[in-house]
Design an enzyme around this catalytic site. Structure first.
Site, short mmCIF file in Angstrom:
data_model
loop_
_atom_site.label_atom_id
_atom_site.label_comp_id
_atom_site.label_asym_id
_atom_site.label_seq_id
_atom_site.Cartn_x
_atom_site.Cartn_y
_atom_site.Cartn_z
N THR A 131 -58.94 0.71 51.93
CA THR A 131 -58.28 0.50 53.23
C THR A 131 -56.81 0.18 53.03
O THR A 131 -56.44 -0.52 52.09
CB THR A 131 -58.96 -0.66 54.00
OG1 THR A 131 -60.32 -0.35 54.19
CG2 THR A 131 -58.31 -0.90 55.35
N LEU A 151 -59.12 -6.60 52.90
CA LEU A 151 -59.26 -5.19 53.26
C LEU A 151 -59.95 -4.53 52.08
O LEU A 151 -59.71 -4.91 50.92
CB LEU A 151 -57.88 -4.56 53.48
CG LEU A 151 -57.09 -5.03 54.72
CD1 LEU A 151 -55.72 -4.35 54.76
CD2 LEU A 151 -57.85 -4.74 56.00
N ASP A 152 -60.83 -3.57 52.37
CA ASP A 152 -61.52 -2.87 51.29
C ASP A 152 -60.50 -2.20 50.36
O ASP A 152 -59.37 -1.93 50.77
CB ASP A 152 -62.45 -1.79 51.86
CG ASP A 152 -63.55 -2.38 52.72
OD1 ASP A 152 -63.87 -3.57 52.52
OD2 ASP A 152 -64.06 -1.65 53.58
N LYS A 153 -60.97 -1.88 49.16
CA LYS A 153 -60.07 -1.27 48.18
C LYS A 153 -59.44 0.02 48.74
O LYS A 153 -58.27 0.31 48.51
CB LYS A 153 -60.86 -0.97 46.89
CG LYS A 153 -59.99 -0.62 45.72
CD LYS A 153 -60.79 -0.59 44.44
CE LYS A 153 -59.92 -0.18 43.26
NZ LYS A 153 -60.65 -0.10 42.01
N LYS A 197 -66.41 -0.02 59.13
CA LYS A 197 -67.21 1.10 58.59
C LYS A 197 -68.66 0.96 59.04
O LYS A 197 -69.31 1.95 59.41
CB LYS A 197 -67.14 1.11 57.06
CG LYS A 197 -65.75 1.48 56.54
CD LYS A 197 -65.67 1.31 55.04
CE LYS A 197 -64.26 1.54 54.54
NZ LYS A 197 -64.05 1.10 53.17
#
Ligand code: URA
Length: 236
Positions: free
Chosen positions: A104, A100-102, A191
């Site tokens: 998210t 997961l992105d930082k 995104k």
């Protein structure tokens, strides 16, 4: 593996607790009473008993983390990682099941089971990943249709279909709240899917993997061990 490590990792108690149990002479390995908490054992072949109860070796562990924003989904980094958050499982060599992105939040599974990770992440296995997102822009039925057919990302890749559900639209503020189910996990996929239709994700949280929903009782940063039934739910 050391006996005290083995027992603390199987929920018997801290290393101090194990020492106390050894003193009480209630731990046996292959029928022999243990006298040293740090004795070495082979967890796959030795039979460990505490107060007449066999402690079964669990080679794999699966942890549900409610990932907070601000931590990175890798095993090592200059910044704080998801592995740093979880304590008590150090010997398991955990890795996150996908990234997961930082920024998210939400459901992230940590495990040491590489085959499980492969099965869950491979698009061929069609495991649904469900996200809740806040969007800058008005998500319409037309957007839902576009996602149904897949969208073309900035690098030319055409995604598999995404199932988009509109939860809320605020016309005055020109924002929307949605749920999106996808089966792929390309870099920044959610995104970039919205960017492909001219919109921006302002908040992203994963809420489900397969049929396993994020436990509503876990606050961000909290985690729990998954039961065998919960682990089965992940593969849809
Ligand atoms: N898609 C994204 O864009 N970011 C995530 O963290 C997960 C899916």
């Amino acid at each position: 593996m050391r006996l005290d490590k083995f027992l603390s990792h199987h929920g018997v108690g801290s290393r101090k607790d194990v020492k106390a149990l050894v003193k009480k002479k209630v731990i046996t390995v292959n029928g022999n009473t243990v006298t040293k908490a740090d004795m070495k054992l082979n967890p796959e072949t030795d039979t460990v008993m505490v107060q007449d109860e066999v402690i079964h070796f669990e080679p794999y562990v699966y942890i549900m983390l409610n990932k907070p924003a601000g931590v990175v989904s890798s095993t090592q980094d200059k910044d704080r990682t998801v592995i740093d958050i979880v304590s008590g499982f150090e010997h398991y060599d955990l890795h996150p099941v996908g990234r997961l992105d930082k920024d998210t939040e939400g459901l992230l599974i940590l495990t040491n089971d590489g085959q499980f990770t492969h099965d869950v992440l491979s698009p061929k296995k069609h495991v649904n990943k469900t996200y809740f997102a806040k969007i800058d822009g008005i998500v319409s039925d037309e957007t839902v249709k576009q996602f149904q057919h897949g969208v073309t990302l900035d690098d030319g890749y055409h995604t598999m279909p995404g199932l988009l559900t509109i939860m809320n639209v605020n016309s005055a503020e020109q924002t929307s709240e949605v749920e999106l189910i996808i089966q792929e996990g390309k870099f920044h996929q959610v995104k970039r899917m919205f960017e492909a239709v001219g919109m921006k994700v302002t908040y992203l949280k994963r809420i489900k993997m397969g049929n396993l929903a994020l436990d509503a009782t876990l606050s961000t940063g909290d985690y729990k061990k998954l039961s065998p039934e919960e682990i089965k739910c992940v593969r849809n």
